[in-house]
Scaffold this active site. Structure first.
Site, PDB file in Angstrom:
ATOM      1  N   HIS A  72       0.786  -1.238   0.000  1.00  0.00           N
ATOM      2  CA  HIS A  72       0.000   0.000   0.000  1.00  0.00           C
ATOM      3  C   HIS A  72       0.814   1.282   0.000  1.00  0.00           C
ATOM      4  CE1 HIS A  72       0.445   0.170   4.448  1.00  0.00           C
ATOM      5  NE2 HIS A  72       0.196   1.448   4.286  1.00  0.00           N
ATOM      6  N   GLU A  76       3.597   5.444  -3.237  1.00  0.00           N
ATOM      7  CA  GLU A  76       3.771   6.751  -2.608  1.00  0.00           C
ATOM      8  C   GLU A  76       5.195   6.944  -2.079  1.00  0.00           C
ATOM      9  OE1 GLU A  76       1.858   9.168  -2.756  1.00  0.00           O
ATOM     10  OE2 GLU A  76       2.422  10.561  -1.170  1.00  0.00           O
ATOM     11  N   ASP A  77       5.758   5.921  -1.475  1.00  0.00           N
ATOM     12  CA  ASP A  77       7.007   6.126  -0.730  1.00  0.00           C
ATOM     13  C   ASP A  77       8.242   5.463  -1.324  1.00  0.00           C
ATOM     14  OD1 ASP A  77       5.609   7.585   1.102  1.00  0.00           O
ATOM     15  OD2 ASP A  77       5.257   5.914   2.453  1.00  0.00           O
ATOM     16  N   ASP A 139      -4.463   0.551   7.885  1.00  0.00           N
ATOM     17  CA  ASP A 139      -3.267   1.405   7.839  1.00  0.00           C
ATOM     18  C   ASP A 139      -3.340   2.440   8.958  1.00  0.00           C
ATOM     19  OD1 ASP A 139      -0.993   2.808   6.733  1.00  0.00           O
ATOM     20  OD2 ASP A 139      -2.388   4.182   5.730  1.00  0.00           O
ATOM     21  N   ASP A 259     -22.603  -0.104  33.133  1.00  0.00           N
ATOM     22  CA  ASP A 259     -22.002   0.865  32.235  1.00  0.00           C
ATOM     23  C   ASP A 259     -20.612   0.414  31.807  1.00  0.00           C
ATOM     24  OD1 ASP A 259     -24.180   2.521  32.373  1.00  0.00           O
ATOM     25  OD2 ASP A 259     -23.408   3.589  34.123  1.00  0.00           O
TER      26      ASP A 259
HETATM   27 MN    MN Z   1       0.738   3.207   5.449  1.00  0.00          MN
END
Ligand code: MN
Length: 748
Positions: A72, A76-77, A139, A259
């Site tokens: 993923h 991008e990286d 993520d 609760d």
């Molecule tokens: Mn990530």
């Protein structure tokens, strides 16, 4: 770090048909792509996608989703590209990874928290496939779990974003476990004192309650076993944030056992749910008002259960959730349960190449996730049928829309292909009408730019501005187009009214008559016009000649010329003479002609303009070219001659107070013998190599000549130039302008 074989075993554990080779490939590829990159924690970067994949195996997602989780962050990286991912893992995974890349580039700034709902829609719009969102949530969960390693300034921003956008999104998707963990982690950053206080209280109460939880569990189990029901009972400790929210919402103190602790009773069938409820209600007193049947009426996110609270063993209030195993699965995993299971049964898949493409499980139409997505569709108020996109897990409903923001963070939804012009009109008609420029994401950008999801659009306005008619071509929304048409019509009409008034005033002065408004109005009605403005506009448009008005009022038409100008021959057609033999010679230096000869022959230098009388020199105003088709007006300068202006020329207002100098003129062109006319266009274009050459090229291709060219306002981004070009007529000019405008480098 999880080993490669461990990950594969986890997946094959719940899905024996999973593609092991694919998972192995993705593991190795991502590990190599991230190489020596490190996380803020100092761990190898690859530990992050691996943990994300791990979270998704808990949700029992398919191999494509797990591979996507591993990959993923690669586009991008790292140096990885979509093409490479496609080639190695197929276009399905390529598209999923790209979806995540798109999300990571969105700016979901926390200052827009009030727009959280819209940001969630934006996320949906950018995610083509529901699995993109599932990976994104995992993520985010891992990033929240490791948030303590991040610099403090960033921590709060990420936590707020999680609380506002991602946690509710997980909730909407029915993923309660994920939602609660996201909320609780964010809560610890946003309000650490409150979280500590509640956690401390929880510990204290738990310590005090001792064996109570186990006692209640045993009592319930015993009672149900006696009735022949074999059930599982899980104690459930609520998270600090959900307790906090409940305390805030109901402004109650933290004191009730119910609760804090709840029990989940998992039974075999729907029928057993109700039987269990009956037994529990017979054995212990019910707390009134707490019973809810989410089995017959499921929640919007598909959640089903029976809820009740009883006063149980030891007089403790005990909250119970009674459900089947399938309901429990949906309650915990929500939409993720639907990604692999259809009607609660694991989907059987064949591991053939052919099936690999089309094995995405469609969302069952009866599922609440379907209803939830349909609900979003309804909210967006678009007529498209939700059935279409739900045939797949695709979120294609948003593909025909773009979501953009005002600088204040308000969301504007526009159709795909919309430009900043549409945006401006969507904000407000006045904003559109006074728009002179735009900044997209802080950058000055041409108004014809196609907007993209997540763009922040700042409209630059200037009062007194009116929209150019050409905008209509760049607007895609009906609202913008009709507003532009309306605005330009109004401006044009105002010009014609003012021109007509001047022509009439001048005619009346020349005739030395005074006309009362009532009489003029009567005449206007005689022409079928509603009021004086309409009459003036008709005169301004040359639909009615001033002579017709004068004679219509019953006056004889006198022949005297305007003051300070030589008296002109009366031709019997009024001063708006239409005789062709009264054409004037052109003396203008700015009008470059193909033929240098100036004689009285039409084909060589005769001004093709009618409405002129006498033998005065005529020229075109130097700043304003005019070409046949343009509406023009003549301005008389005593001793000098007549200057022709296009009617849109700003300079004309300098003569507003001198109606006597205005001359009504029109083109008189011989179609068999056309001439070129010089006109000037202003071009704003990107400061790029080859921009000028491209513009010159298309002007030439369109059979227009460039007579002169001046550059000005050169900036690193744009420059402007004045181009004097010679064209046949207005239609030709418009063709040239529209072709130039279509060039990618040209902004205006
Ligand atoms: Mn990530």
């Amino acid at each position: 770090m999880m080993r490669q074989y461990e990950l594969v075993e986890r997946v094959t554990g719940y899905d024996p048909s999973a593609d092991e080779a694919l998972l192995n490939r993705a593991y190795v590829y991502a590990m190599q792509a991230h190489g020596a990159q490190k996380r803020a924690s100092g761990d190898p970067y690859f530990s992050h996608p691996l943990e994300v994949a791990g979270i998704l195996t808990d949700l029992k997602l398919d191999d494509a989703t797990i591979a996507t989780a591993l990959l993923h962050d690669t586009i991008e990286d790292t140096d990885a590209t979509r093409e490479e991912i496609d080639a190695l893992f197929g276009p399905e995974i390529g598209a999923l990874v790209e979806g995540l890349t798109k999300i990571s580039r969105l700016d979901l700034d926390s200052k827009r928290a009030k727009q959280a709902e819209n940001l969630r829609k934006l996320l949906l719009a950018v995610s083509d496939d529901i699995r993109v969102l599932l990976v994104k949530l995992a993520d985010r969960l891992h990033n929240m779990r490791t948030l303590q390693f991040v610099v403090p300034e960033k921590r709060l921003r990420v936590a707020t974003e999680t609380m506002d956008i991602y946690a509710p999104l997980a909730g909407r998707m029915g993923m309660q476990t994920m939602r609660e963990e996201l909320e609780d982690l964010a809560f610890g950053v946003i309000n650490p004192e409150a979280r500590t206080t509640i956690s401390d209280r929880l510990e204290a109460i738990k310590a005090k309650s001792g064996r109570l939880i186990e006692d209640v569990r045993q009592a319930l189990l015993g009672r149900l076993a006696k009735a022949g029901l074999e059930v599982e009972i899980h104690g459930r400790e609520k998270r600090a944030f959900s307790i906090w929210r409940k305390m805030e919402r109901k402004s109650i103190a933290l004191e009730q056992f119910s609760d804090i602790f709840g029990f989940r009773v998992i039974v075999q069938s729907v029928e057993e749910c109700y039987r269990t409820l009956g037994i529990v209600h017979q054995a212990w007193p019910v707390v009134p008002g707490r019973f809810k049947d989410y089995i017959s009426i499921p929640k919007q996110n598909d959640y089903q259960s029976l809820h009740t609270t009883i006063v149980g063993p030891g007089k403790q209030r005990v909250e119970l959730q009674i459900r089947t195993a399938a309901m429990h699965d949906v309650a915990e995993r929500g939409v993720a349960a639907h990604a692999l299971y259809k009607d609660g049964v694991p989907q059987t898949r064949k591991k053939t190449k052919k099936n690999a493409k089309s094995r995405v499980t469609p969302l069952a139409k009866e599922s609440g996730v379907y209803k939830w997505l349909s609900h979003i569709v309804d909210m967006l108020d678009e007529g498209d049928s939700p059935e279409e996109f739900l045939e797949h897990t695709r979120l294609e409903l948003f593909h025909d829309q773009v979501f953009c923001f005002t600088p204040q963070g308000n969301l504007i939804t526009l159709p795909r292909g919309a430009t900043p012009i549409d945006f401006a009109y969507a904000v407000h008609t006045d904003v559109g009408n006074t728009c002179v420029g735009v900044k997209i994401n802080g950058q000055h950008t041409p108004l014809i730019t196609e907007l993209e999801n997540g763009d922040e659009v700042e409209v630059i306005r200037s009062d007194g501005q009116t929209p150019p008619t050409t905008w209509e071509k760049f607007a895609v929304t009906g609202k913008a187009r009709s507003a532009i048409r309306r605005a330009t019509r109004e401006v044009e009409r105002a010009r014609f009214i003012s021109l007509g008034q001047k022509i009439l005033a001048r005619a009346f002065t020349r005739q030395d008559i005074e006309v009362e408004d009532e009489r003029l109005l009567e005449l206007a009605r005689g022409f079928g016009l509603s009021d004086l403005d309409a009459l003036a506009a008709a005169v301004g448009r040359s639909e009615i000649a001033s002579s017709e008005v004068v004679s219509g009022l019953g006056f004889e038409i006198a022949g005297a010329g305007p003051k300070g100008t030589p008296a002109r021959q009366h031709t019997g057609e009024g001063w708006l003479g239409r005789a062709r033999d009264l054409r004037q010679r052109l003396a203008g230096v700015n009008l470059r002609r193909n033929s240098p000869a100036h004689n009285h022959e039409r084909q060589s230098g005769v001004v093709p303009i009618r409405g002129l009388q006498g033998d005065l020199p005529v020229r075109f105003a130097p700043e304003y070219g005019a070409v046949p088709g343009d509406r023009i007006v003549g301005i008389l300068t005593p001793g000098e001659g007549i200057t022709i202006y296009p009617i849109h020329a700003d300079t004309l207002k300098d003569f507003d107070d001198e109606p006597d100098r205005w001359l009504d003129v029109a083109w008189d062109i011989d179609a068999n013998d056309p001439e070129r006319f010089c006109t000037r266009i202003t071009v704003t274009c990107l400061n790029e190599v080859g921009a000028l050459a491209g513009i010159a090229q298309v002007i030439g291709d369109n059979d227009a000549n460039i007579a002169n060219l001046t550059m000005f306002n050169r900036s690193p981004d744009f420059y402007q130039m004045l181009v004097d070009i010679e064209v046949w007529d207005l239609a030709h000019l418009n063709k040239v302008i529209s072709t130039v405008r279509r060039l990618g480098v040209v902004s205006k």
